[in-house]
Design a protein around this motif. Structure first.
Motif, short mmCIF file in Angstrom:
data_model
loop_
_atom_site.label_atom_id
_atom_site.label_comp_id
_atom_site.label_asym_id
_atom_site.label_seq_id
_atom_site.Cartn_x
_atom_site.Cartn_y
_atom_site.Cartn_z
N HIS A 136 0.85 -1.20 0.00
CA HIS A 136 0.00 0.00 0.00
C HIS A 136 0.88 1.25 0.00
CE1 HIS A 136 -3.37 2.63 1.50
NE2 HIS A 136 -2.34 3.26 2.07
N GLU A 137 1.89 1.25 0.86
CA GLU A 137 2.81 2.40 0.89
C GLU A 137 3.58 2.53 -0.41
OE1 GLU A 137 2.21 4.34 3.16
OE2 GLU A 137 1.22 3.02 4.60
N LEU A 138 3.91 1.42 -1.04
CA LEU A 138 4.55 1.46 -2.35
C LEU A 138 3.61 2.12 -3.37
CD1 LEU A 138 7.02 0.64 -4.09
CD2 LEU A 138 5.82 -1.51 -4.58
N GLY A 139 2.31 1.90 -3.19
CA GLY A 139 1.32 2.57 -4.05
C GLY A 139 1.41 4.08 -3.94
N HIS A 140 1.61 4.58 -2.71
CA HIS A 140 1.80 6.03 -2.53
C HIS A 140 3.07 6.48 -3.24
CE1 HIS A 140 -1.53 6.89 0.11
NE2 HIS A 140 -1.18 5.94 0.97
N TYR A 141 4.12 5.66 -3.17
CA TYR A 141 5.36 6.00 -3.87
C TYR A 141 5.13 6.06 -5.38
CZ TYR A 141 9.90 5.34 -6.08
OH TYR A 141 11.00 5.46 -6.90
N ILE A 142 4.40 5.12 -5.92
CA ILE A 142 4.12 5.10 -7.37
C ILE A 142 3.38 6.36 -7.78
CG2 ILE A 142 2.82 3.90 -9.19
CD1 ILE A 142 3.49 1.27 -7.70
N GLY A 143 2.38 6.77 -6.97
CA GLY A 143 1.67 8.01 -7.26
C GLY A 143 2.60 9.20 -7.23
N HIS A 144 3.47 9.25 -6.22
CA HIS A 144 4.44 10.34 -6.09
C HIS A 144 5.43 10.33 -7.26
CE1 HIS A 144 7.74 12.73 -4.55
NE2 HIS A 144 8.52 11.66 -4.43
N ARG A 145 5.91 9.15 -7.64
CA ARG A 145 6.90 9.05 -8.71
C ARG A 145 6.31 9.49 -10.05
NH1 ARG A 145 11.74 7.54 -9.84
NH2 ARG A 145 12.28 6.56 -11.83
N ASN A 146 5.03 9.24 -10.24
CA ASN A 146 4.37 9.64 -11.49
C ASN A 146 3.80 11.05 -11.45
OD1 ASN A 146 4.07 7.21 -13.58
ND2 ASN A 146 4.01 6.36 -11.50
N ASN A 147 4.09 11.77 -10.35
CA ASN A 147 3.64 13.16 -10.19
C ASN A 147 2.13 13.29 -10.42
OD1 ASN A 147 6.28 14.30 -9.71
ND2 ASN A 147 6.68 13.98 -11.90
N LEU A 148 1.37 12.37 -9.81
CA LEU A 148 -0.07 12.41 -9.99
C LEU A 148 -0.68 13.54 -9.15
CD1 LEU A 148 -1.00 8.61 -9.93
CD2 LEU A 148 -0.30 10.04 -11.86
N PHE A 149 -1.63 14.24 -9.73
CA PHE A 149 -2.33 15.31 -9.04
C PHE A 149 -3.68 14.75 -8.58
CE2 PHE A 149 0.57 17.38 -11.99
CZ PHE A 149 1.18 18.31 -11.17
N VAL A 150 -3.73 14.39 -7.30
CA VAL A 150 -4.93 13.73 -6.78
C VAL A 150 -5.29 14.30 -5.42
CG1 VAL A 150 -4.48 11.57 -8.01
CG2 VAL A 150 -3.55 11.89 -5.71
#
Length: 365
Positions: A136-150
């Motif tokens: 789950h925390e890796l999911g947050h990293y993936i969002g951060h790495r892809n510069n997602l605006f959410v």
């Protein structure tokens, strides 16, 4: 249900002040296991750190292949004293933090996952759902790495989606009771229930927050069952561009987006994200059950009719169970004996309902 109650009990721990600002030099106080995911651990945590490193490295390789990317994230496995110093907050929780990008885990083996006979997972005969929260925390990293605006609710949903998808790949036969979380969220008199509340950055108590998470996991599970990994790609592509609107407008857009992507699932799920009459119905049922049991308890009248000495205050609370038991053998009337035995048996049930009412009132406060 037992697992949900256990989670709630742990999350009743209040938040405390956070740790000092983390510096990369703080890693020097920890031991290092080199690898694709550098893993830093506290004294006494080496065995767990080795296991979690295998799990997280496997997840990293899995999603690097899915996304054609290369990750650079560290893993910290901490004991309670280092957690308090370097992370802060309840030790039961996990965290993703930046500068450097890192997943922070404690030693918590909760929610045992039943594996098939003779099956091993990362060299162990047992697995725990809480270990997979690292994904789950890796999911947050993936969002951060892809510069997602959410928005916050979207970020938590996406992290849950990553977790659910990975779990379904690794332990396809196991199912977490997602429906129970949704049912609890719908029927409990929680103070906060809407997505607007979740996104307003108000301080939501840990129990209420954990039930929000359960609700979001339910949404992730339903969409993943239908769409598989295709939804992940659509989600990442859709939110790579920063919207030229304010936060209020973006919140409304996020709702519209999900209704567009998965209208049937999302509309049904969203209907359970608002205050309804259900909590009041729960209160009514509990009060009714307490009243029925108390009305049935005429132990004081039985004692006074038989000329047995008892205190006047027991007129309201009933004669104590130990007093009834001490006199039970002397009663010749079998009907009275059976009635008193039933009264004793119903008392713990009534007390349980009273405790439930108190807990629900606390949640509603």
């Amino acid at each position: 249900m037992k697992k949900q109650i256990l989670l709630t009990c742990f999350l009743l721990i209040p938040f405390w002040s956070g740790a000092q600002k983390f510096n990369e030099s703080d890693l020097a106080r920890l031991q290092l296991i080199p690898g694709n995911v550098e893993t830093y651990y506290s004294k006494g945590c080496e065995t767990k750190a080795e296991y979690l490193q295998k799990l997280v490295q496997d997840a990293v390789i899995f999603f690097q292949n899915k996304l054609a990317d290369t990750f650079d994230v560290k893993l910290l496995v901490l004991n309670k004293s280092d957690w308090k110093l370097l992370v802060g907050g309840p030790y039961i929780l996990t965290d993703f933090a930046k500068d450097p990008d890192r997943i922070e885990m404690g030693i918590n083996e909760l929610y045992k996952i039943k594996l098939e006979d003779n099956e091993l997972l990362y060299g162990k005969k047992e697995a725990y759902y809480w270990d997979f929260i690292s994904v789950h925390e890796l999911g947050h990293y993936i969002g951060h790495r892809n510069n997602l605006f959410v928005l916050p609710w979207m970020g938590e949903f996406f992290a849950d989606y990553i977790l659910i998808g990975f779990l379904s790949e690794k332990v396809p036969e196991w199912q977490f009771p997602y429906a129970v979380s949704s049912a609890l969220f719908k029927y409990l008199p929680l103070k906060y229930k809407s997505l607007e509340d979740f996104d307003r950055n108000i301080k939501i108590d840990p129990v209420n927050y954990s039930l929000y998470e359960g609700k979001l996991v339910d949404l992730a599970n339903k969409i993943f069952e239908k769409r598989g990994w295709s939804f992940m790609y659509e989600y990442i592509e859709r939110y790579k561009v920063k919207p030229a609107i304010d936060k209020t407008q973006f919140f409304q857009k996020s709702i519209s987006d999900f209704k567009e992507m998965e209208p049937e699932i999302f509309n049904d799920w969203l209907s359970g994200m608002s205050k309804t009459y259900h909590p009041y119905l729960v209160f009514f049922i509990l009060f009714a059950l307490i009243g029925i049991i108390r009305f049935f308890d005429n132990s004081y009248r039985i004692f006074t009719n038989l000329g047995l000495k008892t205190k006047r205050r027991f007129r309201f609370f009933g004669v104590p169970a130990f007093s009834i038991l001490s006199k039970l053998k002397s009663f010749e009337n079998l009907k009275i004996k059976r009635k008193l035995k039933l009264i004793i048996a119903l008392r713990p049930i009534m007390y349980f309902f009273v405790i439930l009412v108190i807990l629900l009132l606390i949640l509603h406060h």
